[in-house]
Design an enzyme around this catalytic site. Structure first.
Site, PDB file in Angstrom:
ATOM      1  N   HIS A   1       0.808  -1.216   0.000  1.00 47.84           N
ATOM      2  CA  HIS A   1       0.000   0.000   0.000  1.00 47.84           C
ATOM      3  C   HIS A   1       0.843   1.269   0.000  1.00 47.84           C
ATOM      4  CE1 HIS A   1      -3.237  -2.860   0.475  1.00 47.84           C
ATOM      5  NE2 HIS A   1      -3.909  -1.949  -0.201  1.00 47.84           N
TER       6      HIS A   1
ATOM      7  N   GLU B   1     -10.918 -10.985  -5.753  1.00 50.20           N
ATOM      8  CA  GLU B   1      -9.501 -10.928  -5.379  1.00 50.20           C
ATOM      9  C   GLU B   1      -9.079 -12.127  -4.541  1.00 50.20           C
ATOM     10  OE1 GLU B   1      -8.692  -7.310  -3.206  1.00 50.20           O
ATOM     11  OE2 GLU B   1     -10.538  -7.425  -2.061  1.00 50.20           O
TER      12      GLU B   1
ATOM     13  N   ASP C   1      -4.352  -8.428  -4.836  1.00 50.92           N
ATOM     14  CA  ASP C   1      -4.568  -9.546  -3.914  1.00 50.92           C
ATOM     15  C   ASP C   1      -4.755 -10.854  -4.661  1.00 50.92           C
ATOM     16  OD1 ASP C   1      -4.329  -8.583  -1.274  1.00 50.92           O
ATOM     17  OD2 ASP C   1      -6.124  -7.394  -1.588  1.00 50.92           O
TER      18      ASP C   1
ATOM     19  N   ARG D   1       2.395  -9.966  -0.995  1.00 42.28           N
ATOM     20  CA  ARG D   1       2.638  -8.816  -1.872  1.00 42.28           C
ATOM     21  C   ARG D   1       3.608  -7.804  -1.265  1.00 42.28           C
ATOM     22  NH1 ARG D   1      -3.372  -6.018  -1.923  1.00 42.28           N
ATOM     23  NH2 ARG D   1      -2.394  -4.010  -2.198  1.00 42.28           N
TER      24      ARG D   1
ATOM     25  N   CYS E   1      -9.166  -3.244 -11.161  1.00 43.99           N
ATOM     26  CA  CYS E   1      -8.776  -2.034 -10.427  1.00 43.99           C
ATOM     27  C   CYS E   1      -7.468  -2.221  -9.669  1.00 43.99           C
ATOM     28  CB  CYS E   1      -9.883  -1.598  -9.476  1.00 43.99           C
ATOM     29  SG  CYS E   1     -10.180  -2.773  -8.159  1.00 43.99           S
TER      30      CYS E   1
HETATM   31  C1  PEP Z   1      -6.359  -5.256  -5.140  1.00 47.24           C
HETATM   32  O1  PEP Z   1      -6.184  -6.101  -4.260  1.00 47.24           O
HETATM   33  O2  PEP Z   1      -5.992  -5.417  -6.319  1.00 47.24           O
HETATM   34  C2  PEP Z   1      -7.000  -3.973  -4.823  1.00 47.24           C
HETATM   35  C3  PEP Z   1      -7.346  -3.129  -5.773  1.00 47.24           C
HETATM   36  O3  PEP Z   1      -7.177  -3.661  -3.521  1.00 47.24           O
HETATM   37  P1  PEP Z   1      -6.020  -3.234  -2.516  1.00 47.24           P
HETATM   38  O4  PEP Z   1      -4.775  -3.011  -3.299  1.00 47.24           O
HETATM   39  O5  PEP Z   1      -6.470  -1.997  -1.822  1.00 47.24           O
HETATM   40  O6  PEP Z   1      -5.930  -4.409  -1.601  1.00 47.24           O
HETATM   41 MG    MG Z   2      -7.264  -5.932  -2.402  1.00 49.65          MG
END
Ligand code: PEP
Ligand code: MG
Length: 755
Positions: free
Chosen positions: A362, A603, A627, A637, A674
């Site tokens: 993140h 995800e 995810d 990740r 996304c």
């Molecule tokens: C993802 O997991 O691809 C996602 C868009 O959500 P985040 O990155 O906030 O976990």
């Molecule tokens: Mg996610």
């Protein structure tokens, strides 16, 4: 044996530079294993040769002088094969090579063990004996363990001193530190280390001009730490036995002792700054404790370290948000959190570098949202030594140069200028449609989460918000925001994009997104209490959020709701019941809103096999490739150690996306992506070919992806997909796509510069 290992590793960690670290290793290993010779050879990255870097037993003049290629001698063979060699009579071996300068003719028994860090052979640890003798299994495995443990320490010392930097330079000027590309772009500036998890061994020397002021600063820090320890005693004394509480008395005694405080003051008098002086004093004491045989006393070295860390933190100048940050700040730390990023005035932030994290952590997502180049997972970064140093951050290749030479800086400035030109050129596409050369339109939406990224999203021509991460407003507060507080934040986003749709995701904390006021301690946070699992367990939090979102959309009706971390259909059912309840309550209260469209994130791999049933429940699907990749490939990740295995172009991920698109198609349920994959120029081509309906990405990627889509036909993308599907290795797939991008003149999207 474990004791020996522990004490050697600890001692090595107190070494000031590579030379000292290696000397400690050879001396301590030789003494502990009662052998005649212990030596370390390291690979010189420039020449590719092995260099004898330290030895206890061979003639001292041979150290730094003996060099051999990987094709030469037994040591070369160990490095070449990355495998240990254990011989009772080395001179008989066909690869034996005699170096007269070492005095080696005396030795027969030979044990060489490779020193390997991240699959790379850094060097060879060698034991030798006069006698013809075969080292026993126990000793061999111990040496292998020592080499494995020391590999990290050696890599770290190399990164900060280098094989050429035996004098302990602050950092190697030519070799870059390598991490994972976190956010594209080139950053040039000065390192600002925030809140170091200060480690005394990482502190470098620095001359002081005003000795008296420095001594005063040190005494202030001592006073502060004394105060902290007293407070700790007060907090814990009720729950501690007198014996345990005595530990803190020992801390206080140390803080009053002349041997610690007086000695440090003297060192400052000698011209070193307080952290450097403190380091020397502490290391002197720690070494004495470490050498004690009594385990209780040895542990006192840990107490000293702890105390030292506290004092270093107390010595760190507090950075003020207005004056403390240089114009081009490169924020550096073990870990850079959302609130640390938020602390630096946006205009001054030129780059982010951290030991932890990876491309889809993140921190990376936030850096991308802010358009700041970032390199994460730089595990050899000597955090404590780089504050104030000049740095170049290459967010494309994941390289960081500390104290770069002028010509390298000039080259990166040129690339930076080209980047700016490219971004300016791309502005011309802002009002153009994202349409392929054969007329396929793919709406491009923005991922947002900060209020500050609304403007860039709008100016990039986003056709709405495909993912609004609501956790950021939760993270930068010190308690759960209330309904009205949330409503106001959401309203700004909905208003800014109306009438275009804004997809708001319900709170997705847990995993690597912690709320400071809602700590979750788990062994496996990514498999634990996360996303929808938390909010369904806390309907009071969920309902407040849904109410705030619905209220915020009054009169706009452009809200869509998105449910994160769905692994089971019942989670969707339960969430929909709560959403309907919140909606009914509001209608009863006289708020005029429609029930929004509801979507689910795809995800978690389990849900891929239930897309049919899911499509009966929701209006749209959004693939969270970050995810999905992590769970499908079982690769954390955030973990830099396994980051090379993390790739959204892995054939299994592509296969998963394909099955989601195919399963949703008969239901006419649109599928968007996304995750970060959508903003990756190479992956975007594949998603186009797979038939994804829309893409959502950080504002800074949007025009770049638009350029990609406008440069290719879907037909061409499908041909590339067919080629990719025949490949087994994600790297080969990436290479194929990068070549296709280069061929179309889009190389500037995948590396620094424009061309
Ligand atoms: C993802 O997991 O691809 C996602 C868009 O959500 P985040 O990155 O906030 O976990
Ligand atoms: Mg996610």
């Amino acid at each position: 044996m474990l004791d020996i290992l522990r004490s050697i590793t600890q001692e090595v960690s107190t070494a000031r530079n590579l030379e000292q670290a290696l000397t400690i290793i050879v001396e301590r290993v030789k003494a502990a294993l009662t052998v005649d010779v212990c030596s370390v050879y390291l690979v010189d990255h420039d020449s590719g040769e092995l260099v004898l870097m330290a030895s206890d037993g061979l003639l001292p003049e041979s150290v730094g002088y003996v060099r051999l290629s990987l094709e030469e001698g037994l040591v070369g063979l160990v490095a070449q094969r990355a495998e240990l060699i254990n011989l009772d009579n080395a001179p008989e071996h066909p690869r034996y090579r005699y170096f007269p300068e070492t005095g080696e003719e005396w030795y027969h028994a030979f044990l060489g063990v490779p020193i390997i860090h991240h699959r790379k052979v850094l060097g060879v640890l060698v034991l030798q004996q006069h006698a013809e003798y075969r080292y026993e299994e126990d000793l061999v495995t111990l040496l292998v363990t020592i080499a494995a443990q020391l590999a990290g320490a050696i890599a770290h010392a190399e990164a900060s001193g280098g094989i050429n930097g035996l004098n302990g330079n602050a950092a190697n000027e030519r070799l870059p530190l390598v991490g994972k590309p976190g956010s594209p772009g080139v950053g040039i500036g000065r390192a600002v280390v925030l809140d170091v998890e200060a480690d005394i061994d990482d502190i470098a020397d620095r001359p002081v001009e005003d000795v008296v002021a420095e001594q005063e600063r040190f005494l202030d820090a001592v006073r502060l730490v004394r105060e902290q320890v007293r407070n700790m005693v007060e907090n814990v004394s009720a729950n501690l036995s007198p014996a345990d509480a005595a530990l803190f008395d020992a801390y206080l005694l140390m803080l009053d002792s002349d041997s610690l405080i007086g000695a440090t003051q003297e060192r400052i008098q000698g011209g070193n700054w307080a952290p450097g002086a403190l380091r020397d004093t502490l290391q002197e004491h720690i070494r004495v404790f470490n050498e004690m045989d009594d385990p209780y006393l040895r542990e006192r070295a840990d107490d000293l370290r702890d105390l030292g860390r506290r004092m270093l933190v107390a010595l760190q100048p507090k950075k003020s948000t207005t004056t403390g940050y240089p114009k081009q700040t490169i924020l550096v730390g073990e870990e850079i959190t959302a609130s640390m990023l938020a602390e630096v005035p946006a205009k001054r932030l030129a780059g982010v570098v951290a030991v932890r994290g990876s491309s889809t952590s993140h921190t990376a997502i936030l850096a991308r949202a802010l358009g700041v180049p970032a390199v994460l997972g730089v595990d050899d970064l000597p955090v404590g030594r780089v504050d104030g140093l000049s740095m170049v951050v290459d967010g494309y290749s994941g390289r960081v140069f500390v104290n770069p030479p002028a010509e390298l800086k000039r080259e990166f400035r040129r690339l930076q200028r080209e980047e700016n030109e490219l971004s300016a050129d791309l502005q011309g596409l802002k009002n153009e449609e994202a349409v392929t050369t054969d007329g396929v339109r793919i709406p491009l939406l923005a991922n947002t989460g900060l209020l500050s990224d609304i403007r860039p999203s709008l100016s990039s021509g986003a056709e709405g918000v495909g993912l609004y991460r609501t956790e950021f407003p939760f993270m930068v507060r010190d308690r759960f925001p209330g309904e009205e507080e949330q409503r106001q934040v959401y309203r700004q986003v909905l208003e800014a994009f109306a009438p275009n749709p804004v997809t708001m995701r319900t709170l997705d904390v847990g995993g690597d997104k912690a709320l400071p006021y809602f700590p979750i301690e788990e062994d496996n946070p990514f498999l634990g209490w996360r996303g929808i699992r938390i909010t369904l367990d806390h309907p009071e939090i969920f309902l407040v959020q849904i109410r705030a979102m619905l209220k915020a959309s009054e009169g706009l009706d452009n809200l869509q709701l998105l449910l994160p971390m769905i692994s089971t259909l019942s989670e969707v059912d339960e969430a929909i019941i709560l959403i309907r309840r919140a909606h009914e309550e509001l209608v009863e209260e006289g708020v005029d809103v429609r029930l929004p469209r509801i979507g689910a994130m795809v995800e978690v791999p389990s849900i891929i096999y239930q897309i049919d049933a899911l499509c009966h429940r929701v209006d749209f699907l959004s693939i969270g490739s970050n995810d999905l990749t992590q769970y499908l490939l079982a690769v954390d990740r955030n973990n830099a150690r396994v980051a090379d295995l993390y790739d959204s172009l892995h054939p299994s991920v592509l296969h998963a996306v394909r099955s989601v698109v195919l399963a949703a198609r008969p239901h006419k349920v649109p599928v968007s992506v996304c995750g970060e994959m959508a903003g990756d120029p190479a992956a975007a081509l594949i998603l186009l070919a797979l038939g994804v309906n829309s893409l959502s990405m950080s504002a800074h990627s949007l025009l770049r992806i638009k350029w990609v889509l406008r440069s290719f036909s879907r037909r061409r993308a499908k041909r590339l997909l067919a080629q990719a599907q025949a490949m087994e290795d994600p790297r080969a797939i990436r290479e194929l796509l990068h070549k296709a991008l280069e061929k179309k003149g889009l190389g500037g999207l995948i590396r620094a510069g424009k061309h």
